[in-house]
Design an enzyme around this catalytic site. Structure first.
Site, PDB file in Angstrom:
ATOM      1  CG  HIS A   1      -4.302   5.039   2.650  1.00  0.00           C
ATOM      2  ND1 HIS A   1      -4.317   5.332   1.419  1.00  0.00           N
ATOM      3  CD2 HIS A   1      -3.528   3.916   2.745  1.00  0.00           C
ATOM      4  CE1 HIS A   1      -3.823   4.517   0.597  1.00  0.00           C
ATOM      5  NE2 HIS A   1      -3.224   3.554   1.215  1.00  0.00           N
ATOM      6  CD  GLU A   2      -2.339   2.010   5.931  1.00  0.00           C
ATOM      7  OE1 GLU A   2      -2.801   0.805   5.674  1.00  0.00           O
ATOM      8  OE2 GLU A   2      -1.636   2.556   5.078  1.00  0.00           O
TER       9      GLU A   2
ATOM     10  CG  HIS B   1      -5.591  -0.572   2.578  1.00  0.00           C
ATOM     11  ND1 HIS B   1      -5.904  -0.956   1.275  1.00  0.00           N
ATOM     12  CD2 HIS B   1      -4.511   0.311   2.607  1.00  0.00           C
ATOM     13  CE1 HIS B   1      -5.296  -0.047   0.602  1.00  0.00           C
ATOM     14  NE2 HIS B   1      -4.249   0.557   1.313  1.00  0.00           N
TER      15      HIS B   1
END
Length: 419
Positions: free
Chosen positions: A18-19, A22
């Site tokens: 998920h990170e 980003h």
């Protein structure tokens, strides 16, 4: 210990990807990423590489990517403050010392009058002879304070300087990578284990149960039930479960021959609801192949996306009880139970959790990725962004409410599993 290791691997992988979404899209947009963190709270491990600090933190409840220009990231020098400057060969400031005692004879000291470390990149002030001097600041200048060093972030490297599309994609990339991760996990299961065909082939007939009494044998391929053609095992199982005590006529294929039989599912009860059972066991046949695995990955990702979205809709409309929600404790407990069934079950569970994490983060709630995307939508409609102070306050309230929700859900988990 197996549960702990399984939980750390599964949850850590979901948060990491998920990170990573980003992070990669921030880099692609030219945004300076100050920290890539797994976990919250005190730092356990920290490695500085380039302009980014990579950390693992104590509380395994998520992670974050800290980008330049967000929240309290602004670096400013107050007028009248005494700073030390180290000038490079290009006559630009490359190091700024906020400590008053610097043991370096090459450092120049001055009392700041004005400065801009974002756009114009300069420092102006009075040197030790009282002369007003001005220095240009390098785009890669570093500020040193109390043993900590911070890279300055020129405005064009900050999150807010980027286009609306670039910012939106950077935020959306987190949930997107969770969906991509789920697809690749399902794909790997298909490659390694094979893709289930779900053909209605009887694997094993239980002695003494209705299926054996009716004459069913191992390997029978169910073709028709009460005149309805059967394509998948799920169709067959649903008819049996919905027909307790009802006579059903079956047509099966047995080594190329068509065999007719009548069976009456026995009636069982669970949680006050009756259902039928005939006493057969099932293991789906599998097919292997890269194309089949890719198709399986896509189909399973879409199926679970729809299922989780549907459950979320039921929760919003009140069809599903709030008590059905699980937090970290519930996920930890479930992960341990799933891990006992083998690596493929654990992989499947990780893929489902990844989709769930992606969907939950896209909810239009403050402090979540979906909440930030909602502010970008308002910006697109208004033609200008909402004031950072107002948006920050909304997200702060959202964080408080989410923490409260987390506490409630965790308490529900504790009561469910330990009392």
């Amino acid at each position: 210990m197996e549960t702990v290791i399984s939980f750390i691997i599964v949850f850590g992988t979901l948060v990491f990807f998920h990170e990573l979404g980003h992070f990669l899209f921030a880099k692609k947009a030219g945004i300076m990423v100050r920290e890539f963190a797994i976990g919250f709270g005190p730092k356990i491990i920290g490695i500085q590489k380039g302009e980014t600090l990579y950390t693992v933190r104590l509380l395994p409840l998520g992670g974050y990517v800290r980008m330049a220009g967000e929240d309290f990231d602004t670096v400013a020098l107050q007028a009248g403050y005494r700073v030390g400057l180290l000038i490079n060969a290009a006559n630009e400031v490359e190091k700024i010392y906020l400590n008053r005692n610097v043991a370096n004879p090459d450092v120049l000291f001055l009392e700041t009058e004005s400065s801009d470390l974002e756009k114009e990149l300069f420092i102006e002030g009075y040197d030790e002879e009282g002369q007003l001097v001005r220095y240009n600041v390098s785009r890669k200048a570093v500020i040193y304070e109390k043993g900590q060093k911070t890279l300055i972030a020129p405005y064009d490297r900050q999150f807010e300087s980027k286009s609306l599309g670039g910012r939106a994609m950077t935020i959306f990339a987190g949930p997107l990578f969770n969906f991509i991760l789920a697809f690749f996990i399902f794909l790997m299961i298909g490659l390694l284990q094979g893709v289930p065909t779900y053909e209605p082939v009887i694997t094993n007939v239980v002695s003494g149960d209705p299926a054996q009494v009716a004459g069913m044998k191992d390997g029978d391929f169910v073709k028709v039930v009460d005149g309805k053609p059967i394509e998948t095992w799920q169709e067959f199982a649903e008819i049996i479960q919905n027909s307790p005590g009802i006579l059903l006529q079956l047509e099966v294929d047995r080594n190329g021959d068509s065999v007719m039989m009548d069976v009456v599912p026995k009636t069982l009860e669970e949680k006050g609801k009756e259902y039928g059972q005939i006493g057969v066991k099932y293991t789906s046949p599998v097919e292997k192949g890269a194309l089949k695995a890719v198709q399986h990955g896509a189909e399973e990702t879409i199926v679970w996306f729809k299922r989780i979205a549907d459950l979320l809709g039921q929760l919003v409309t009140g069809q599903l009880s709030f008590d059905a929600l699980s937090g970290p404790v519930g996920i930890y407990q479930a992960t341990g139970e799933v891990a006992q069934h083998g690596i493929y079950s654990l992989m499947n569970w990780a893929a489902i959790l990844s989709i769930n994490l992606g969907i939950m983060n896209l909810l239009p709630l403050p402090a979540l990725d979906g909440g930030r995307l909602l502010f970008f939508l308002f910006e697109a409609i208004r033609g200008k962004p909402i004031a950072k102070q107002k948006e920050g306050m909304v997200h702060f309230v959202g964080i408080v409410l989410l923490m409260l929700l987390m506490l409630i859900v965790t308490w529900n988990d504790i009561q469910r599993f330990f009392f």
